[in-house]
Structure formats: C-alpha cells, structure tokens
Design a protein around this motif. Sequence first.
Motif, PDB file in Angstrom:
ATOM      1  N   LYS A  75      -7.494  -3.223   5.721  1.00 45.04           N
ATOM      2  CA  LYS A  75      -7.390  -4.537   6.345  1.00 45.04           C
ATOM      3  C   LYS A  75      -8.596  -4.850   7.215  1.00 45.04           C
ATOM      4  CE  LYS A  75      -4.035  -7.235   9.028  1.00 45.04           C
ATOM      5  NZ  LYS A  75      -2.788  -7.159   9.826  1.00 45.04           N
ATOM      6  N   ARG A  76      -9.189  -3.808   7.803  1.00 50.68           N
ATOM      7  CA  ARG A  76     -10.343  -4.028   8.682  1.00 50.68           C
ATOM      8  C   ARG A  76     -11.643  -4.226   7.920  1.00 50.68           C
ATOM      9  NH1 ARG A  76      -9.282   0.600  13.350  1.00 50.68           N
ATOM     10  NH2 ARG A  76      -7.342  -0.317  14.175  1.00 50.68           N
ATOM     11  N   SER A  77     -11.651  -3.924   6.637  1.00 51.86           N
ATOM     12  CA  SER A  77     -12.859  -4.023   5.826  1.00 51.86           C
ATOM     13  C   SER A  77     -12.768  -5.217   4.893  1.00 51.86           C
ATOM     14  CB  SER A  77     -13.035  -2.727   5.014  1.00 51.86           C
ATOM     15  OG  SER A  77     -13.952  -2.919   3.953  1.00 51.86           O
ATOM     16  N   ALA A  78     -13.786  -6.045   4.888  1.00 53.16           N
ATOM     17  CA  ALA A  78     -13.793  -7.200   3.987  1.00 53.16           C
ATOM     18  C   ALA A  78     -13.728  -6.745   2.536  1.00 53.16           C
ATOM     19  CB  ALA A  78     -15.046  -8.041   4.229  1.00 53.16           C
ATOM     20  N   VAL A 100       0.843  -1.206   0.000  1.00 59.80           N
ATOM     21  CA  VAL A 100       0.000   0.000   0.000  1.00 59.80           C
ATOM     22  C   VAL A 100       0.875   1.251   0.000  1.00 59.80           C
ATOM     23  CG1 VAL A 100      -1.791   1.267   1.250  1.00 59.80           C
ATOM     24  CG2 VAL A 100      -1.873  -1.232   1.149  1.00 59.80           C
ATOM     25  N   ILE A 101       1.959   1.231   0.783  1.00 62.03           N
ATOM     26  CA  ILE A 101       2.879   2.372   0.782  1.00 62.03           C
ATOM     27  C   ILE A 101       3.473   2.559  -0.606  1.00 62.03           C
ATOM     28  CG2 ILE A 101       5.009   3.316   1.756  1.00 62.03           C
ATOM     29  CD1 ILE A 101       4.396   1.736   4.317  1.00 62.03           C
ATOM     30  N   MET A 102       3.830   1.456  -1.263  1.00 65.74           N
ATOM     31  CA  MET A 102       4.397   1.525  -2.611  1.00 65.74           C
ATOM     32  C   MET A 102       3.450   2.251  -3.555  1.00 65.74           C
ATOM     33  SD  MET A 102       7.141   0.477  -4.396  1.00 65.74           S
ATOM     34  CE  MET A 102       7.819  -1.019  -3.681  1.00 65.74           C
ATOM     35  N   TYR A 103       2.182   1.914  -3.504  1.00 69.27           N
ATOM     36  CA  TYR A 103       1.222   2.501  -4.429  1.00 69.27           C
ATOM     37  C   TYR A 103       0.869   3.957  -4.098  1.00 69.27           C
ATOM     38  CZ  TYR A 103       0.017  -1.791  -6.980  1.00 69.27           C
ATOM     39  OH  TYR A 103       0.043  -2.897  -7.789  1.00 69.27           O
ATOM     40  N   LEU A 104       0.819   4.309  -2.826  1.00 66.69           N
ATOM     41  CA  LEU A 104       0.244   5.599  -2.440  1.00 66.69           C
ATOM     42  C   LEU A 104       1.260   6.678  -2.080  1.00 66.69           C
ATOM     43  CD1 LEU A 104      -2.828   4.505  -0.258  1.00 66.69           C
ATOM     44  CD2 LEU A 104      -2.748   5.025  -2.714  1.00 66.69           C
ATOM     45  N   HIS A 105       2.520   6.316  -1.761  1.00 67.19           N
ATOM     46  CA  HIS A 105       3.416   7.322  -1.197  1.00 67.19           C
ATOM     47  C   HIS A 105       3.763   8.433  -2.189  1.00 67.19           C
ATOM     48  CE1 HIS A 105       6.596   5.057  -3.331  1.00 67.19           C
ATOM     49  NE2 HIS A 105       7.322   6.155  -3.223  1.00 67.19           N
ATOM     50  N   LEU A 133       0.474   8.053   6.182  1.00 67.27           N
ATOM     51  CA  LEU A 133      -0.864   8.053   5.577  1.00 67.27           C
ATOM     52  C   LEU A 133      -1.169   6.744   4.846  1.00 67.27           C
ATOM     53  CD1 LEU A 133      -1.256  11.729   4.271  1.00 67.27           C
ATOM     54  CD2 LEU A 133      -2.188  10.690   6.345  1.00 67.27           C
ATOM     55  N   PRO A 134      -0.254   6.217   4.005  1.00 70.03           N
ATOM     56  CA  PRO A 134      -0.541   4.903   3.419  1.00 70.03           C
ATOM     57  C   PRO A 134      -0.650   3.785   4.454  1.00 70.03           C
ATOM     58  CG  PRO A 134       1.114   6.039   2.124  1.00 70.03           C
ATOM     59  CD  PRO A 134       0.925   6.838   3.379  1.00 70.03           C
ATOM     60  N   MET A 135       0.125   3.873   5.542  1.00 72.98           N
ATOM     61  CA  MET A 135      -0.022   2.861   6.596  1.00 72.98           C
ATOM     62  C   MET A 135      -1.412   2.930   7.215  1.00 72.98           C
ATOM     63  SD  MET A 135       3.479   2.297   8.758  1.00 72.98           S
ATOM     64  CE  MET A 135       2.675   0.972   9.665  1.00 72.98           C
ATOM     65  N   GLY A 136      -1.903   4.143   7.437  1.00 67.69           N
ATOM     66  CA  GLY A 136      -3.264   4.288   7.934  1.00 67.69           C
ATOM     67  C   GLY A 136      -4.271   3.701   6.964  1.00 67.69           C
TER      68      GLY A 136
END
Length: 328
Positions: free
Chosen positions: A318-321, A281-286, A309-312
């Motif tokens: 991860k919490r959402s199906a 996710v960090i790779m895609y969003l940073h 921010l990408p970690m958030g």
Amino acid sequence: MDNRGSSSGAGTAPSEWVPGGGRLEWVDVARGVGIIAVVVGHVWTQGPVRDAVYSFHMPLFFLLSGLLSRAQPPGAFTLRQLGSQMRPYAAFLALLIVADQIVEPLKGHRPIFDQWPQDMLPVLLGGSWLRGPYTIFWFVPCLMAGRILFNMLLARWRDPLDRRWAWVILPLLPIAYILGWITDASVLGLLSVPMALVLLWVGAAWQKVAWRRWMWWPLAALSLGGLSGLLPTLNMKAADYGAPLLSIGSAVATSLLLFRFSVRVGPFGGWLAGVGRASLVIMYLHVAVIHYFSPILGKPWLLTLAVALPMGAYHLMKRSAVGRRIFL
C-alpha cells in the motif's frame, strides 16, 4: 472484494446495509471475520473447528458482494473487473511460483511446478489444478465471473425481488448440485459459478429485507445445524454443497447473523476492520505461510503468522505506488 457500498433504492432495507456510498466499517469487519475463518479452516484441516468454519466461510464473501452490488453498465463493469481482479491474481500467482522455486530447494524438496514449460498448462488452468500454496486461487476468478454475470442480469432486472429472477435462480440451484456431483475439475474455479450466482442474488435480495427480531430464531437454528456438524459441510472449490439446500441454507444463515454482528461492533471493530481491508492479500498469501511453516510451528502460531505476515505485506504494498498498481 470491492470495499465500496452501493446505492440504495426505494424500498431497500435500513441504511446500515447499503448507504449512498463510501466505506462502511461493518463491511470491513465482516470481511475480517470471514478471512480469519478462511485461515482457521486451512490451519485446522480436520475436526469440529474445521467443519464449523467450512460450513459458511466462502459463501460469506459471495453474499457480502451481492449485498453491496448495484447495477452498472455491463461492458465497462466487465472490463474493470478483468483488469482489477486478474492483474493481482496473475501477480500473486507469479510471486508464489517464484518463491516456491527458491524455498523448496532450500528445504531439500522439489518445487511444486518443476517441469517447464509443461507446467504452464496447470498454471493457466488454475482452479482445481492449483494445490498446496496456490489452493485458494480458485476464489477470485470465480467471484469475478459470478459478479460479471450477475451484473448483466441486474442491469436488466434491477430489483432482485422481481419475479423474473426466478427464471434464473431456480434452474441454477439444480445445475450447481448436478455439476458438483458429476465432477470436481474446475478451470479457474468456474465450476462454482452457478452457486456463486445464487449467493450473489441472495445477498442482493437481502438488501430489500427489513430486519425483524423474530428472524434471529430461524436463522440461529439453521446456522447451528452447520456450525455443530449436524449438517454436512461445504467445499465450494469442488462444488460440494453438502445436504441439498440445507447446508447452503445454513451458510446463508450464519453469514447473515455475522453481518448483524459486524454492524453492531463496526464502530469499535478497528483491528477486525484492519484485517478486512487486507483480506485480499491475506486470501492470496496465507496458504503459502501455512504450507512453508507447518512443519516447524504449532497451529496457534501458524494462525498468527498466516494473518500477520500477509497484513504486513499489504501495508508494504500500500505504501508503494508500484506495489499498489501491481498487487492491489
């Protein structure tokens, strides 16, 4: 960027590298170090810091993937890779395109893609046609294609030290350099696949090597050549591999030393491992975070936000199906 370990066969290196399965904390630590280096290289776009991280940061991920590889049925592996990698690729790309259509007009600028449907072509071509907040999108298709091809070969020759591998790896090296000298146009990042295959093989072969203390010295010397700027740096996206053999050799040396570091700090590298688990996710969003905030924030703040921010976003997904299914 699969987090699973791979099976170790007879004659492989110590089990710290490739145990029988399950999550390895040091792998996540290594990914954490690697993705922070990627972000640093996009925040500091020139100077010695940038050159140091560009000397190794992308090869590290290819080497790590090769080190964790194991032969799998090619058909099933290919289908699994296409589904698990290209689905998040398309989802993150669509998300950023929509975000750009909103953010840039609010800033008084035109979106990067504002000529529809003509802009569908560069979006579909990806790779070198994607710049700005999308510039990193070459990496995942390149890694995926490399892993698919490498697995086909590994299913045939399961021992990476089998002499028959030389018939593939030795021709790939000049091919990789020649392609980079001819062009930097890269559809979906596939221009870099020949060097990706070489790095995947080096990582897989390293499984078979037992560590010896004397290895520190040649690896450290070669690593310093790249980190210090003495050797030309790398730009894998454009298939620019610096000084033939030496620059890529320095990247390999730095990465292998970082793997040793990750093994040592793995038991206490909790926060780095957390960054590593969010690395995709960090790779895609940073880059988008850096792109939109760079006019108003200093570089240390950019680095912090581009990781945080990408970690958030990763933890929310991860919490959402639905989030897990679409983006992870």
